[in-house]
Design a protein around this motif. Sequence first.
Motif, PDB file in Angstrom:
ATOM      1  N   PRO A 227       0.808  -1.231   0.000  1.00 39.50           N
ATOM      2  CA  PRO A 227       0.000   0.000   0.000  1.00 39.50           C
ATOM      3  C   PRO A 227       0.842   1.283   0.000  1.00 39.50           C
ATOM      4  CG  PRO A 227      -0.227  -1.208   2.075  1.00 39.50           C
ATOM      5  CD  PRO A 227       0.467  -2.108   1.117  1.00 39.50           C
ATOM      6  N   LEU A 228       1.953   1.258   0.739  1.00 40.73           N
ATOM      7  CA  LEU A 228       2.726   2.507   0.830  1.00 40.73           C
ATOM      8  C   LEU A 228       3.287   2.913  -0.530  1.00 40.73           C
ATOM      9  CD1 LEU A 228       3.657   4.735   2.734  1.00 40.73           C
ATOM     10  CD2 LEU A 228       5.728   3.416   3.177  1.00 40.73           C
ATOM     11  N   THR A 229       3.627   1.941  -1.376  1.00 41.93           N
ATOM     12  CA  THR A 229       4.118   2.254  -2.718  1.00 41.93           C
ATOM     13  C   THR A 229       3.080   3.082  -3.471  1.00 41.93           C
ATOM     14  OG1 THR A 229       5.147   0.087  -2.662  1.00 41.93           O
ATOM     15  CG2 THR A 229       5.148   1.236  -4.781  1.00 41.93           C
ATOM     16  N   HIS A 230       1.839   2.648  -3.364  1.00 39.80           N
ATOM     17  CA  HIS A 230       0.760   3.378  -4.039  1.00 39.80           C
ATOM     18  C   HIS A 230       0.547   4.744  -3.413  1.00 39.80           C
ATOM     19  CE1 HIS A 230      -0.530   0.022  -6.585  1.00 39.80           C
ATOM     20  NE2 HIS A 230      -0.061  -0.716  -5.595  1.00 39.80           N
ATOM     21  N   ALA A 231       0.684   4.795  -2.091  1.00 41.70           N
ATOM     22  CA  ALA A 231       0.537   6.076  -1.397  1.00 41.70           C
ATOM     23  C   ALA A 231       1.601   7.058  -1.879  1.00 41.70           C
ATOM     24  CB  ALA A 231       0.650   5.867   0.106  1.00 41.70           C
ATOM     25  N   ILE A 232       2.830   6.566  -1.947  1.00 39.21           N
ATOM     26  CA  ILE A 232       3.947   7.429  -2.353  1.00 39.21           C
ATOM     27  C   ILE A 232       3.792   7.866  -3.808  1.00 39.21           C
ATOM     28  CG2 ILE A 232       6.452   7.433  -2.813  1.00 39.21           C
ATOM     29  CD1 ILE A 232       6.726   5.738  -0.219  1.00 39.21           C
ATOM     30  N   ASN A 233       3.451   6.932  -4.662  1.00 38.93           N
ATOM     31  CA  ASN A 233       3.279   7.283  -6.068  1.00 38.93           C
ATOM     32  C   ASN A 233       2.174   8.317  -6.260  1.00 38.93           C
ATOM     33  OD1 ASN A 233       5.334   5.659  -6.970  1.00 38.93           O
ATOM     34  ND2 ASN A 233       4.002   3.880  -7.321  1.00 38.93           N
TER      35      ASN A 233
END
Lengths: 275, 308
Positions: A227-233
């Motif tokens: 999830p954090l990858t998507h948050a960061i992107n």
Amino acid sequence: MFIPMAVAIAEKRVGKLGERVYSGRVPQLLERGFIAFKSSTYMIVISGFVEPVLYLLSFGYGIGKLLPTITVGSETIKYAAFIAPALLATSAMNGAIYDSTMNVFFKLNHDRIYHGMLATSMGPLDVALGEIGWALLRGFSYACAFMAVIAPLGLVESVWGLLAIPAAVLIAFGFASCGMAVTSYMKSFQQLEIINMFLLPMFLFSGSFYPITVFPQWLQFTVNLMPLTHAINLVRGLCLGHINMALLSHALYFVVMIIIGLIFTTKRLNALFMK
Amino acid sequence: MSNPLISARGLTKKFGDFTAVNGIDFDVYKGESFGFLGPNGAGKSTAMRIIGATSQRTSGTISILGKDPELHGPQIRAHLGVVPQQDNLDMQLSVAENLYIYGRYFGLSRKFVKGKVNELLAFAQLEEKRDAKVETLSGGMKRRLTIARALVSEPEILMLDEPTTGLDPQARHILWDRLFRLKEQGVTLLITTHFMDEAEQLCDRLIVMDKGSIMAEGSPASLIKNYATKEVLELRFGSDRNQEMGAKLRTMCERIEELPDRVLMYTEDGEALLEKIYSADLHPKTSLVRRSSLEDVFLRLTGRTLIE
């Protein structure tokens, strides 16, 4: 016949959607949050804000000296401007996680506050939404505070960056609802550590400090599920002004997370309190 | 009599293979003080949780104010004030804030609740502790606060699960006094307890429960009348001799119970019986004549004492 006011209020909801699990008391739960907050230790609140600022200082200006710019797609930006959106997303996550895991665990198992709440005319969905709502507020305030630091430093490249705040709320909502769901299954404080064991590697590998394209394919694939990858992107795309359909899919990831988390939290609270 | 407020038929609750409540029937009427008496694990708290719409029955029927708690949880809970066995006060809030926010949980207006808080602080004799944190309160104060909290919504039914367990005698009496006042005001009380004196003091009518089933039902006085004699003579011959003496005494009274530490003899006239025993040249180390209590009823019904 005399009808107590509490009864009259509860009767108003008869026939409405979800009347068995929801009574529309989210504002009252947030009110509890504010009352408790007034007399709480501010250190925890401050540390949640200070942490990303420290990362920004140490990495942004430490590594930024060695690596002044970084290329994202066709654009070259300052290293600090690359990591700042990631830290914003992470701080929203941290705020939400703290409230929905540690605090929820304590209220659930130690103080048994939810037992008291659910003896009233509220339902488990009120409690779930109220607690998640509070976590979301914390995520929102961390995001605002961090934005107030990075924007004057010129680390937000585009006006689209303003949308990073609502994006942070969405991110906090997703993490809070899943965090609460997971916490409701935890039996001991030690088990809570499992959450941290998941969060730290996710923070380190989700492209906070460098693009994930440096990883081998299989690792990129795994990281892209996080999830954090998507948050960061999502936040980075907005801050850099790279607006495309991919942002929508990142946002969608969190919508799904919110729904799944809410379903599990309500189910679990029902199972815990209505057994 | 008018329609009952609460009516249960064949109420059953199973947890896996374990049957906590085994097909019980009871009715509770408006304004009465109704008790569940029984040892720990008798199924009292489980029955209370089903009434409180926080536990779902396995089978049987129950109606509270004409409604099924399984279908109308929030509406039924709006009628109830719940005092759980284990205090669950909000430790992060002060005494007054605990009362205030609990009223708000029922959806009551700020203005109404603020007025109510002052009234309840006086009722619970906690005015001086208004701004104190909950953790600084004594056990008795916490219990009074929990009861006050349960009253914030002006419930018609107040449910108390083991209200005085863990309190010292003085704190118990203060609490009983508060509960009497509520009863006078017409609040229906539902009380579980494993203290027979509490049941005798507080309950108009009660059911005696053991292992999930109802053993007897009635007012404390009628239960004692039906299941025990007027008086009890308690004799101690020393732990090694109680049983041996019991055999000799058996013919001298209506009923006899030989406990490890004493012999209980049930009779209409304890003093007369004691004289007979002395004249038979049996010499107990100590003797005591007392009136029969619910403890004796329970012993008669189950062969066990309430507190083991």
